[in-house]
Design an enzyme around this catalytic site. Structure first.
Site, short mmCIF file in Angstrom:
data_model
loop_
_atom_site.label_atom_id
_atom_site.label_comp_id
_atom_site.label_asym_id
_atom_site.label_seq_id
_atom_site.Cartn_x
_atom_site.Cartn_y
_atom_site.Cartn_z
N LEU A 31 -3.95 -6.79 -5.51
CA LEU A 31 -3.20 -5.99 -6.23
C LEU A 31 -1.70 -5.49 -5.77
O LEU A 31 -0.63 -5.37 -6.43
CB LEU A 31 -3.46 -4.54 -6.65
CG LEU A 31 -4.87 -4.58 -7.81
CD1 LEU A 31 -5.33 -3.19 -8.12
CD2 LEU A 31 -4.42 -5.27 -9.29
N GLY A 32 -1.67 -5.50 -4.44
CA GLY A 32 -0.54 -5.20 -3.57
C GLY A 32 -0.90 -4.64 -2.33
O GLY A 32 -1.78 -4.62 -1.73
N LYS A 33 0.42 -4.38 -1.66
CA LYS A 33 0.44 -4.03 -0.26
C LYS A 33 0.76 -2.69 -0.08
O LYS A 33 2.17 -2.32 -0.82
CB LYS A 33 1.02 -4.78 0.69
CG LYS A 33 0.12 -6.39 0.99
CD LYS A 33 0.51 -7.03 2.38
CE LYS A 33 -0.26 -8.17 2.54
NZ LYS A 33 -1.74 -7.71 2.38
N SER A 38 -3.79 -3.10 2.25
CA SER A 38 -3.81 -3.88 1.00
C SER A 38 -4.79 -3.18 0.11
O SER A 38 -5.87 -2.72 0.33
CB SER A 38 -4.16 -5.24 1.29
OG SER A 38 -5.61 -5.40 1.72
N LYS A 58 -8.23 0.48 -1.68
CA LYS A 58 -7.23 0.26 -0.65
C LYS A 58 -8.12 0.16 0.70
O LYS A 58 -9.02 0.91 1.11
CB LYS A 58 -6.34 1.33 -0.37
CG LYS A 58 -5.19 0.84 0.54
CD LYS A 58 -3.96 2.04 0.61
CE LYS A 58 -2.91 1.76 1.67
NZ LYS A 58 -1.70 2.71 1.14
N ASP A 152 7.89 8.60 1.50
CA ASP A 152 8.17 7.04 1.28
C ASP A 152 8.36 6.97 -0.30
O ASP A 152 7.48 6.17 -0.82
CB ASP A 152 6.94 6.28 1.48
CG ASP A 152 7.17 4.80 1.43
OD1 ASP A 152 6.15 3.94 1.77
OD2 ASP A 152 8.60 4.87 1.39
#
Ligand SMILES: C=CCCn1cc(-c2nc(Nc3ccc(C4CCNCC4)cc3)nc3[nH]ccc23)cn1
Length: 308
Positions: A31-33, A38, A58, A152
């Site tokens: 799905l993503g980082k 990840s 995750k 973030d």
């Protein structure tokens, strides 16, 4: 009773809905980082008949910047957050073999805001962007009531749950502000997304609710420029704050008053919100409550304008 003891709950998944057994967690796709790791799409399918639910898992990717301890803090942070505008914690999965732990979260089908805006730019109008902005505001307002600083906040860390709902995600860099201070000073060097950083973060590594406000202004800019990298200064200004040249240069031009220009077709009232978030002096920046109210007011104007 012994069945309520933490050890029992940890060792008996069927009694504790927050413990996922690795053998039932079926990998589907990446799905993503995020920060520290990840994220993968999995189906938790204890019945083995594909009726199980989809979850986002995750996994920690230990490297020079992230440790098991950081990841545990991220899990602890997410597990206490209960807000419609923050991605839901579902539990953890221990894989004894690798002595490692994975974070299990609700799966949001539309992915990150960046990808969504880039592929839906022709049917995301001002009203929808303002709706997303007000939801991020509410999520951040909730986070602040618990004295958390996200550190973030960026469109890459906002996830789209539906056509009309976004959620804040990735609490890998989130810190809790000590009760006796109004800010958090970080020492960890590492990759820093300095383009989303307020001046005091670049210059003094000083993070506070007011530096999250600065980042929110950048997210507003990303929203209203459809996260279009072309019409703005290179956003991939990820660099070691230890690289004095780039971060010093950015800090200097910010001090001299340079700011991102208004995205094309951005309503003037929205650009003025961004400018408020980018006040050099953090005390002059608005609160998320005030930003939320101003956004609601602009949405009201938009509704009236639409009525003509
Ligand atoms: C927060 C950002 C950094 C880390 N991160 C988190 C996630 C993530 N993703 C999703 N859903 C998702 C759905 C579709 C797509 C697709 C992929 C193929 N291309 C189009 C878009 C991608 C992601 N649900 C989640 N729940 C909790 C986390 C999470 C992904 N990366």
């Amino acid at each position: 009773p012994v069945t309520q003891s933490p050890v029992w709950r940890a060792l008996s998944p069927q009694h504790d809905q927050t413990l996922f057994e690795e053998r039932h967690l079926r990998y589907i796709s990446p799905l993503g980082k995020g920060n520290f790791g990840s994220v993968e799409l999995c189906r938790y399918d204890p019945l083995g008949d594909n009726t199980g639910e989809l979850v986002a898992v995750k996994k920690l990717q230990p490297n020079k910047q992230s440790t098991q301890e950081d990841f545990q803090k991220e899990v602890n942070t997410l597990s206490v957050l209960h807000c419609d505008y923050i991605v839901k914690y579902r539990g953890v999965c221990y894989s004894m073999g690798r002595l490692s732990m994975s974070l299990v979260m609700e799966y949001l089908p539309y992915g990150s805001l960046i990808g969504y805006l880039e592929s839906n730019r022709h049917n995301v109008n001002t009203r929808r962007m303002l709706l997303f902005a007000s939801q991020i505001c509410k999520g951040m307002e909730y986070l602040q009531t618990l004295r958390y600083v996200h550190r973030d906040l960026a469109a890459r860390n906002i996830l789209v749950a539906s056509e009309s709902l976004v959620k804040i995600a990735d609490f890998g860099l989130t810190k809790i502000i000590p009760f006796d201070k109004e800010y958090y000073r970080v020492t960890q060097p590492g990759e820093s997304p300095i383009f989303w950083y307020a001046p005091e973060c670049i210059n003094e590594s000083r993070f506070s609710h007011k530096s999250d406000i600065w980042s929110f202004g950048i997210v507003l800019h990303e929203l209203f420029s459809f996260c279009d990298m072309s019409c703005n200064p290179k956003r991939h200004l990820f660099c070691q704050t230890a690289t004095p040249s780039i971060s010093m240069h950015l800090a200097n031009i910010l001090k001299n008053g340079w700011r991102l220009s208004a995205p094309p077709h951005c309503p003037p009232k929205v650009y003025s919100l961004m400018k408020q978030c980018w006040a050099y002096n953090f005390e002059e920046r608005p609160s998320f409550t005030s930003l939320g109210n101003q956004i609601e007011a602009i949405m009201q104007d938009e509704r009236e304008n639409l009525k003509g």
